[in-house]
Each structure stands twice: as C-alpha cells, then as structure tokens.
Design a protein around this motif. Structure first.
Motif, PDB file in Angstrom:
ATOM      1  N   VAL A  58       0.985  -0.919  -0.759  1.00 47.69           N
ATOM      2  CA  VAL A  58       0.024   0.072  -0.128  1.00 47.69           C
ATOM      3  C   VAL A  58       1.270   1.021   0.039  1.00 47.69           C
ATOM      4  CG1 VAL A  58      -1.730  -1.210   1.123  1.00 47.69           C
ATOM      5  CG2 VAL A  58       0.026   0.488   2.003  1.00 47.69           C
ATOM      6  N   TYR A  59       0.399   2.175   0.164  1.00 51.27           N
ATOM      7  CA  TYR A  59       1.242   3.664  -0.066  1.00 51.27           C
ATOM      8  C   TYR A  59       1.778   4.379   1.583  1.00 51.27           C
ATOM      9  CZ  TYR A  59       0.993   5.515  -5.059  1.00 51.27           C
ATOM     10  OH  TYR A  59       0.898   5.107  -6.238  1.00 51.27           O
ATOM     11  N   GLY A  60       3.046   4.416   1.508  1.00 50.56           N
ATOM     12  CA  GLY A  60       3.124   4.393   2.951  1.00 50.56           C
ATOM     13  C   GLY A  60       3.878   6.180   2.903  1.00 50.56           C
ATOM     14  N   LEU A  61       3.519   6.865   3.785  1.00 49.04           N
ATOM     15  CA  LEU A  61       3.755   7.853   4.307  1.00 49.04           C
ATOM     16  C   LEU A  61       5.355   7.915   4.837  1.00 49.04           C
ATOM     17  CD1 LEU A  61       2.172  10.668   4.240  1.00 49.04           C
ATOM     18  CD2 LEU A  61       1.696  10.365   6.599  1.00 49.04           C
ATOM     19  N   GLY A  62       6.534   8.611   4.208  1.00 52.21           N
ATOM     20  CA  GLY A  62       7.186   8.168   4.825  1.00 52.21           C
ATOM     21  C   GLY A  62       8.320   9.479   4.949  1.00 52.21           C
ATOM     22  N   ALA A  63       8.958   9.238   5.830  1.00 51.81           N
ATOM     23  CA  ALA A  63      10.015  10.319   6.595  1.00 51.81           C
ATOM     24  C   ALA A  63      11.512   9.812   7.534  1.00 51.81           C
ATOM     25  CB  ALA A  63       9.466  11.794   7.560  1.00 51.81           C
ATOM     26  N   ASN A  64      12.587  10.504   7.497  1.00 53.20           N
ATOM     27  CA  ASN A  64      13.862  10.232   7.456  1.00 53.20           C
ATOM     28  C   ASN A  64      14.017   9.731   8.825  1.00 53.20           C
ATOM     29  OD1 ASN A  64      16.811   9.887   8.067  1.00 53.20           O
ATOM     30  ND2 ASN A  64      17.122  11.616   7.836  1.00 53.20           N
ATOM     31  N   GLY A  65      13.806   8.016   9.064  1.00 51.82           N
ATOM     32  CA  GLY A  65      13.752   7.380  10.553  1.00 51.82           C
ATOM     33  C   GLY A  65      14.336   8.208  11.247  1.00 51.82           C
ATOM     34  N   LEU A  66      15.647   8.614  11.279  1.00 55.49           N
ATOM     35  CA  LEU A  66      16.858   8.337  11.749  1.00 55.49           C
ATOM     36  C   LEU A  66      16.276   9.724  12.243  1.00 55.49           C
ATOM     37  CD1 LEU A  66      20.224   7.466  10.626  1.00 55.49           C
ATOM     38  CD2 LEU A  66      18.074   6.556  12.461  1.00 55.49           C
ATOM     39  N   LYS A  67      15.382  10.788  12.008  1.00 58.72           N
ATOM     40  CA  LYS A  67      15.434  12.626  12.421  1.00 58.72           C
ATOM     41  C   LYS A  67      14.138  11.994  13.177  1.00 58.72           C
ATOM     42  CE  LYS A  67      18.356  15.025  10.729  1.00 58.72           C
ATOM     43  NZ  LYS A  67      19.351  14.030  10.977  1.00 58.72           N
ATOM     44  N   LYS A  68      14.296  12.470  14.382  1.00 53.06           N
ATOM     45  CA  LYS A  68      13.218  12.700  15.520  1.00 53.06           C
ATOM     46  C   LYS A  68      11.707  13.548  14.722  1.00 53.06           C
ATOM     47  CE  LYS A  68      15.198  12.055  20.016  1.00 53.06           C
ATOM     48  NZ  LYS A  68      15.068  12.611  20.771  1.00 53.06           N
ATOM     49  N   ARG A  69      12.035  14.956  14.920  1.00 50.20           N
ATOM     50  CA  ARG A  69      11.230  16.058  14.098  1.00 50.20           C
ATOM     51  C   ARG A  69      10.220  14.947  13.029  1.00 50.20           C
ATOM     52  NH1 ARG A  69      13.641  20.942  15.437  1.00 50.20           N
ATOM     53  NH2 ARG A  69      12.788  21.761  13.220  1.00 50.20           N
ATOM     54  N   ALA A  70      11.076  14.698  11.534  1.00 53.77           N
ATOM     55  CA  ALA A  70      10.800  14.575  10.842  1.00 53.77           C
ATOM     56  C   ALA A  70       9.680  13.319  11.355  1.00 53.77           C
ATOM     57  CB  ALA A  70      11.761  14.287   9.811  1.00 53.77           C
ATOM     58  N   VAL A  71       9.798  12.214  11.725  1.00 52.98           N
ATOM     59  CA  VAL A  71       9.020  11.094  12.268  1.00 52.98           C
ATOM     60  C   VAL A  71       7.792  12.279  12.676  1.00 52.98           C
ATOM     61  CG1 VAL A  71       9.474   8.571  13.621  1.00 52.98           C
ATOM     62  CG2 VAL A  71      10.635   9.270  12.217  1.00 52.98           C
ATOM     63  N   LEU A  72       8.082  12.368  14.344  1.00 52.34           N
ATOM     64  CA  LEU A  72       7.120  13.005  14.588  1.00 52.34           C
ATOM     65  C   LEU A  72       6.199  13.616  13.857  1.00 52.34           C
ATOM     66  CD1 LEU A  72       5.797  14.113  17.215  1.00 52.34           C
ATOM     67  CD2 LEU A  72       6.977  16.318  17.152  1.00 52.34           C
ATOM     68  N   LYS A  73       6.297  14.190  12.405  1.00 51.72           N
ATOM     69  CA  LYS A  73       5.369  14.864  11.336  1.00 51.72           C
ATOM     70  C   LYS A  73       4.192  13.859  11.140  1.00 51.72           C
ATOM     71  CE  LYS A  73       7.982  18.843   9.744  1.00 51.72           C
ATOM     72  NZ  LYS A  73       9.507  18.916   8.678  1.00 51.72           N
ATOM     73  N   ILE A  74       5.008  12.834  10.560  1.00 54.33           N
ATOM     74  CA  ILE A  74       4.165  11.762  10.466  1.00 54.33           C
ATOM     75  C   ILE A  74       2.867  11.554  11.348  1.00 54.33           C
ATOM     76  CG2 ILE A  74       3.552   8.773  10.343  1.00 54.33           C
ATOM     77  CD1 ILE A  74       6.643   9.042   8.793  1.00 54.33           C
ATOM     78  N   PHE A  75       2.887  11.474  12.658  1.00 54.87           N
ATOM     79  CA  PHE A  75       2.222  10.620  13.958  1.00 54.87           C
ATOM     80  C   PHE A  75       1.096  12.092  13.682  1.00 54.87           C
ATOM     81  CE2 PHE A  75       5.675   7.997  14.739  1.00 54.87           C
ATOM     82  CZ  PHE A  75       4.627   7.517  15.684  1.00 54.87           C
ATOM     83  N   GLU A  76       1.922  13.568  13.354  1.00 55.66           N
ATOM     84  CA  GLU A  76       0.950  14.625  12.970  1.00 55.66           C
ATOM     85  C   GLU A  76      -0.238  14.808  11.943  1.00 55.66           C
ATOM     86  OE1 GLU A  76       3.770  17.362  15.883  1.00 55.66           O
ATOM     87  OE2 GLU A  76       3.689  18.068  13.846  1.00 55.66           O
ATOM     88  N   ILE A  77       0.536  14.444  11.268  1.00 53.50           N
ATOM     89  CA  ILE A  77      -0.590  14.717  10.524  1.00 53.50           C
ATOM     90  C   ILE A  77      -1.463  13.415  10.181  1.00 53.50           C
ATOM     91  CG2 ILE A  77      -0.005  13.753   7.661  1.00 53.50           C
ATOM     92  CD1 ILE A  77       2.411  14.986   7.573  1.00 53.50           C
ATOM     93  N   LYS A  78      -1.088  11.882  10.242  1.00 55.53           N
ATOM     94  CA  LYS A  78      -1.830  11.241  10.446  1.00 55.53           C
ATOM     95  C   LYS A  78      -2.759  11.429  11.585  1.00 55.53           C
ATOM     96  CE  LYS A  78      -1.538   6.696   9.634  1.00 55.53           C
ATOM     97  NZ  LYS A  78      -1.568   5.281   9.553  1.00 55.53           N
ATOM     98  N   ARG A  79      -3.072  11.533  12.420  1.00 57.87           N
ATOM     99  CA  ARG A  79      -3.474  11.926  13.525  1.00 57.87           C
ATOM    100  C   ARG A  79      -3.462  10.070  15.117  1.00 57.87           C
ATOM    101  NH1 ARG A  79      -8.658  15.090  12.577  1.00 57.87           N
ATOM    102  NH2 ARG A  79      -7.348  17.089  12.390  1.00 57.87           N
ATOM    103  N   SER A  99       0.273   8.151  19.723  1.00 60.45           N
ATOM    104  CA  SER A  99       1.862   7.855  19.560  1.00 60.45           C
ATOM    105  C   SER A  99       2.464   6.111  20.065  1.00 60.45           C
ATOM    106  CB  SER A  99       2.546   8.655  20.307  1.00 60.45           C
ATOM    107  OG  SER A  99       1.993   8.564  22.189  1.00 60.45           O
ATOM    108  N   PHE A 100       1.397   5.537  20.736  1.00 55.28           N
ATOM    109  CA  PHE A 100       2.003   4.171  20.789  1.00 55.28           C
ATOM    110  C   PHE A 100       1.747   3.563  19.938  1.00 55.28           C
ATOM    111  CE2 PHE A 100      -3.121   4.419  22.263  1.00 55.28           C
ATOM    112  CZ  PHE A 100      -3.065   3.725  20.958  1.00 55.28           C
ATOM    113  N   ASN A 101       1.492   3.776  18.722  1.00 53.50           N
ATOM    114  CA  ASN A 101       1.624   2.603  17.444  1.00 53.50           C
ATOM    115  C   ASN A 101       2.869   2.894  16.389  1.00 53.50           C
ATOM    116  OD1 ASN A 101       0.525   0.909  15.768  1.00 53.50           O
ATOM    117  ND2 ASN A 101      -0.863   2.106  14.662  1.00 53.50           N
ATOM    118  N   PRO A 102       3.701   2.080  16.862  1.00 56.24           N
ATOM    119  CA  PRO A 102       5.126   1.507  16.178  1.00 56.24           C
ATOM    120  C   PRO A 102       5.067   1.950  15.185  1.00 56.24           C
ATOM    121  CG  PRO A 102       4.750  -0.115  17.178  1.00 56.24           C
ATOM    122  CD  PRO A 102       3.982   0.964  18.004  1.00 56.24           C
ATOM    123  N   LEU A 103       6.115   2.419  14.049  1.00 57.94           N
ATOM    124  CA  LEU A 103       6.269   2.671  12.676  1.00 57.94           C
ATOM    125  C   LEU A 103       7.446   1.587  12.095  1.00 57.94           C
ATOM    126  CD1 LEU A 103       6.486   6.102  12.042  1.00 57.94           C
ATOM    127  CD2 LEU A 103       4.290   5.115  12.149  1.00 57.94           C
TER     128      LEU A 103
END
Ligand code: TXA
Ligand code: MG
Length: 318
Positions: free
Chosen positions: A28-49, A52-56
């Motif tokens: 399926v399509y993924g919503l990707g960000a640099n997995g080593l950058k906290k701030r980038a990964v945080l954006k994924i959680f925000e966009i998808k709502r 935070s307990f659901n790991p990527l």
C-alpha cells in the motif's frame, strides 16, 4: 498545496529536508520520513493523527541494513529475507539505540522491511537513510493503493505524493516478530504462514492468536481499517443481492482468485464509503492461505455480523 509527481528526485529532496512524503510500495502507499530524525517522524504522527503508542515500520534498502538498526538477529531472519526481501514481509527485532524511540513508540523492538517497489527503492538508495513509514491514510481509515487515494485524504497536509501506479499487492505486509526468542505473526499479510514454514519450518509459538494475550501489535486491534459506512459480515452474500439498492454490497465473489481479491479489496471498501449507503454487507473468503490476511482486513473493517431471520435482517454488533 499538494502535488502528485512521478519524479523520485522530488521525494528524495523531501526526505532529506526532513519533510513527510507519500511513497508507493508494492503493498500500500506509505507516508515516509527520515527514520533517524525525530522531528521528521513526529510529523508523520501529526499528519495521520496516529496515536503515539503505535510504532512505525522502518524501510531499508538491503538485507545488510537490517543489522544497522536491529540486534540479536536469528538465522531465520536471513533465511526469510533471502527468499522474500525485498517484499511484503516485515521483521520485528530487538532494536539498536540508533533508532529513535518515536519510531518504535518506546518499544525495545523495531519493525523493519525492504519494500520492493522500484521507486521506493530508488528513494532509499539515493537518500541513504532508513525511511519510517506507516500506511498513508488517516488513522483508522482504509490504506491507500493509488496516488489519488492518498491525495484525496492528505491533500494540503503534505507537499508531494510520489505516484508509482496502483500497488501490485494491495494488502499491508505480513508482520513477523522474533522478539523474546519466539516467532509470531503479528499481522497476517501476503506472505502466508505456509510460505514462512516452507523456509524455516513450523517454529511459531502462536501466542499472537491467543485472545487472552496482551495485544502485541496495535495492528491487531479488532477494528482498524474502517470505511465510514458501517460494514457487516454476512454468511451468504447471494441472500443480499436482491436488496442491493438499500445498502452497499461488497461482492468479492466476482474476482477469480484471492490475489485479485487482495489487489482490489481496499478499493472495494472505498466504493461503499459513500453517504448514500446506510450500511454495507460483505462475505468473507475461504480462510486459508492469502484468505487469512483478507479475512483479517474484513474483520477489522466490519462492525458486526448480519443474519436473515424469516426474511428480516438482524444486526449483531461486535
Ligand atoms: O505493507 C506495509 O507494511 C505498509 C507499507 C507502507 O510498508 N505499512 C504499514 O504500516 O502497514 P502501518 O504503520 O500501517 O502498520 C505497521 C504495523 C502496525 O500494526 C504496527 O503496530 C506494527 O506494524 N509494528 C510496528 N513496529 C512494531 C513493533 N516494534 N512491535 C510490534 N508491532 C509493530
Ligand atoms: Mg496502517
């Protein structure tokens, strides 16, 4: 403004700039960000709502990359990766420190997969970073299998959707855990239990199927991929066919095999996601092989069962 693009260079730039971009995979399509950058990964959680307990899942380019982010890797992982990676199989393994806690939701394990889609692989190779990516839908909604599906749901929230055509498989990857020296399927997918057994033998501890057991993977929540129209499971869809006008019917019997059901399933869910239907009905497929993953998604999308009692419909909510 969100744009659909076919240009992988744009996706590479987005990832390297710390942005979130939608990427095609074979599942399926993924919503990707640099997995080593906290701030980038945080954006994924925000966009998808996404809670935070659901790991990527961390997506990587080659088998050797698994060792960069996971430790205590058993031989079975290499045997399976040799056979199925790149492809729709995700390994859950003890994590190395380099993986930010936000990716794993604070767990000591990390989910890693090598996606097979050419464009995603190109982005991985050219960015040189692991890409954290959940499915590119809002939390609790249907996973997207086309760039347009992503666009409809996330337009205005990301800059780009990388268009890689319709996803060849159509169902999310099989999630296989190796944590605690046990092997468990946390989420059934295109790679079946039998496929896995052919490579490593039957080594499953089958804890994941025990209902009293704590939920190991949030993807195992009973309801997850819900269309907005309440969906009910029916034993025999033929009984519903003459009532079609009153409600939506997801007819999977028209597909010639389970692969084509998987390929079209989420699109079928989207079709009934229409306010003109008060509710919709679906019949499960045969519970074997790929049918197990398909029925899992049907269960998660449905809110109950429906039966006919002397010509009347009876709803039984979960
Ligand atoms: O096919 C796929 O797997 C797609 C594409 C984009 O790669 N991704 C996907 O991601 O379906 P997502 O986030 O929608 O589902 C990942 C599943 C979730 O059920 C999550 O709870 C589980 O994997 N997961 C991730 N890390 C885990 C971990 N450390 N332990 C247990 N489960 C984990
Ligand atoms: Mg998902």
């Amino acid at each position: 403004m969100t744009e659909i693009t076919k240009n992988t260079d744009i996706a590479v730039k987005e990832i390297l700039n710390g942005n979130v971009v939608a990427l095609p995979t074979e599942t399926v399509y993924g919503l990707g960000a640099n997995g080593l950058k906290k701030r980038a990964v945080l954006k994924i959680f925000e966009i998808k709502r996404r809670p935070s307990f659901n790991p990527l899942i961390l997506h990587v380019f080659e088998i050797a990359d698994i060792e960069k982010y996971a430790k205590n890797i058993p031989d079975e992982v290499y045997m399976l990766a040799d056979k199925f990676s790149p492809g729709p199989l995700t390994f859950v393994l003890p994590k190395k420190k380099i993986v930010p806690d936000i990716v794993t939701a604070g767990l000591e394990s990390v989910a890693i997969r090598l996606p097979a889609h050419k464009k995603f692989r190109k982005v991985l190779k050219e960015t040189g970073v692991p890409i954290a990516a959940p499915s590119a839908n809002m939390f609790g909604k249907i996973s997207p299998t086309t760039a347009k599906d992503v666009y409809k749901e996330l337009s205005g929230k990301i800059n780009y959707v990388l268009d890689g055509g319709k996803c060849k498989i159509g169902l999310e990857s099989t999630v296989l855990s190796f944590v605690g020296n046990k092997i468990n399927i946390l989420r059934p997918g295109y790679i079946t239990k039998k496929d896995i057994e052919k490579v490593i033998g039957n080594k499953f501890s089958d804890k994941s199927r025990n209902k009293n057991e704590k939920i190991l993977s949030p993807g195992m929540l009973k309801s997850h991929y819900a269309p907005s129209t309440p969906l009910y499971i029916i034993e025999d869809i033929a009984l519903a066919n003459n009532l079609k006008n009153k409600f939506g019917v997801v007819d999977l019997l028209k597909y010639k095999n389970l692969r084509t059901v998987a390929y079209n399933l989420f699109e079928e869910f989207r079709k009934i996601d229409n306010p003109k239907y008060e509710f919709a009905l679906i019949q499960k497929v045969e519970e074997s092989g790929l049918g197990i993953a398909i029925n899992d998604r049907i269960e998660k999308a449905s809110i109950g069962n429906i039966i006919f009692v002397s010509g009347n419909l009876k709803f039984r909510k979960k």
